[in-house]
Design a protein around this motif. Structure first.
Motif, short mmCIF file in Angstrom:
data_model
loop_
_atom_site.label_atom_id
_atom_site.label_comp_id
_atom_site.label_asym_id
_atom_site.label_seq_id
_atom_site.Cartn_x
_atom_site.Cartn_y
_atom_site.Cartn_z
N LEU A 90 0.89 -1.12 -0.20
CA LEU A 90 0.02 -0.02 -0.05
C LEU A 90 0.89 1.28 -0.07
O LEU A 90 0.65 2.30 -0.53
CB LEU A 90 -0.79 0.03 1.05
N ALA A 91 1.89 1.28 0.71
CA ALA A 91 2.71 2.48 0.90
C ALA A 91 3.50 2.45 -0.60
O ALA A 91 3.64 3.57 -1.03
CB ALA A 91 3.84 2.21 1.92
N ASN A 92 3.80 1.65 -1.47
CA ASN A 92 4.14 1.61 -2.55
C ASN A 92 3.49 2.11 -3.62
O ASN A 92 3.53 3.02 -4.29
CB ASN A 92 4.86 0.29 -3.06
N TYR A 93 2.10 1.80 -3.35
CA TYR A 93 0.91 2.17 -4.44
C TYR A 93 0.81 3.79 -4.19
O TYR A 93 0.69 4.42 -5.22
CB TYR A 93 -0.18 1.52 -4.05
N ALA A 94 0.82 4.11 -2.90
CA ALA A 94 0.49 5.53 -2.37
C ALA A 94 1.75 6.20 -3.07
O ALA A 94 1.53 7.42 -3.67
CB ALA A 94 0.40 5.99 -1.08
N ALA A 95 3.04 5.86 -2.93
CA ALA A 95 4.04 6.67 -3.37
C ALA A 95 4.03 6.98 -4.99
O ALA A 95 4.39 7.76 -5.47
CB ALA A 95 5.47 5.90 -3.03
N ASN A 96 3.81 5.59 -5.65
CA ASN A 96 3.43 5.72 -7.12
C ASN A 96 2.54 6.59 -7.50
O ASN A 96 2.46 7.30 -8.52
CB ASN A 96 3.31 4.49 -7.76
N HIS A 98 1.73 9.51 -5.88
CA HIS A 98 2.01 10.50 -5.11
C HIS A 98 0.87 11.19 -4.38
O HIS A 98 0.50 12.39 -4.55
CB HIS A 98 2.33 11.99 -6.44
N GLN A 99 0.33 10.24 -3.41
CA GLN A 99 -0.63 10.43 -2.56
C GLN A 99 -0.12 9.92 -1.21
O GLN A 99 0.80 9.13 -1.03
CB GLN A 99 -1.79 10.16 -2.99
N SER A 100 -0.84 10.47 -0.08
CA SER A 100 -0.54 9.87 1.20
C SER A 100 -1.25 8.41 1.28
O SER A 100 -2.00 7.89 0.82
CB SER A 100 -1.25 11.09 2.23
N LEU A 101 -0.69 7.90 2.43
CA LEU A 101 -1.36 6.53 2.56
C LEU A 101 -2.79 6.54 3.00
O LEU A 101 -3.47 5.90 2.58
CB LEU A 101 -0.37 5.80 3.94
N ASN A 102 -3.04 7.88 3.84
CA ASN A 102 -4.34 7.84 4.09
C ASN A 102 -5.45 8.18 2.91
O ASN A 102 -6.37 7.50 3.00
CB ASN A 102 -4.46 9.19 5.05
N ALA A 103 -4.80 8.78 1.85
CA ALA A 103 -5.59 9.01 0.74
C ALA A 103 -5.87 7.59 -0.25
O ALA A 103 -6.59 7.64 -0.47
CB ALA A 103 -4.91 10.10 -0.07
N SER A 104 -4.94 6.90 -0.02
CA SER A 104 -5.17 5.57 -0.64
C SER A 104 -5.99 4.70 -0.04
O SER A 104 -6.58 4.03 -0.48
CB SER A 104 -3.62 4.80 -0.60
N VAL A 105 -5.97 4.78 1.44
CA VAL A 105 -6.71 3.75 2.14
C VAL A 105 -8.21 4.31 1.84
O VAL A 105 -8.93 3.67 1.68
CB VAL A 105 -6.48 3.71 3.53
N GLU A 106 -8.48 5.80 1.91
CA GLU A 106 -9.75 6.35 1.53
C GLU A 106 -10.17 6.00 0.24
O GLU A 106 -11.28 5.70 -0.02
CB GLU A 106 -9.69 7.79 1.93
N GLU A 107 -9.19 6.11 -0.81
CA GLU A 107 -9.60 5.59 -2.14
C GLU A 107 -10.24 4.10 -2.37
O GLU A 107 -11.34 3.78 -2.86
CB GLU A 107 -8.44 5.53 -2.99
#
Length: 114
Positions: A90-96, A98-107
């Motif tokens: 998930l951290a790699n996904y978020a970095a790719n 260009h968003q925060s970990l929280n934004a990725s979880v919310e997505e």
């Protein structure tokens, strides 16, 4: 208030579940999204809603009398425990993205609930 499509009672920013006990022949529920246990019951939906509102009012009055701040439901913050491998992915996904970990979880949650 409740209409035929609601699954929760709502009052003063609080939501409560609606459940039914076959054994006791009553409706019952509890307030969702807070640590305190606030429960209510009734034989009819009108009784359930009245007891729900009374329970919320009693809780708020008790907090006021005791000088405590009432809990606010669904603050938009919660802890999630996942495997370290999934956390890394998930951290790699978020970095790719260009968003925060929280934004990725919310997505992900929005997609799940859509």
């Amino acid at each position: 208030m409740m209409n035929s499509s609601n699954r929760y009672l709502k009052y003063k920013g609080y939501e409560g579940s609606i459940e039914y006990s076959l054994d006791d022949g009553i409706l019952f529920g509890k307030v969702q999204g807070i640590k305190s246990l606030i429960s209510y019951e009734g034989v009819t939906i009108q009784e359930l809603e009245k007891d729900f509102k009374g329970a919320i009012d009693d809780y708020l009055n008790s907090c006021k009398q005791n000088g405590n701040r009432p809990e606010k439901p669904f603050k938009g913050k919660f802890n999630v425990r996942i495997s370290p491998k999934l956390h890394q992915e998930l951290a790699n996904y978020a970095a790719n993205k260009h968003q925060s970990l929280n934004a990725s979880v919310e997505e992900a949650i929005k997609k799940l609930l859509a």
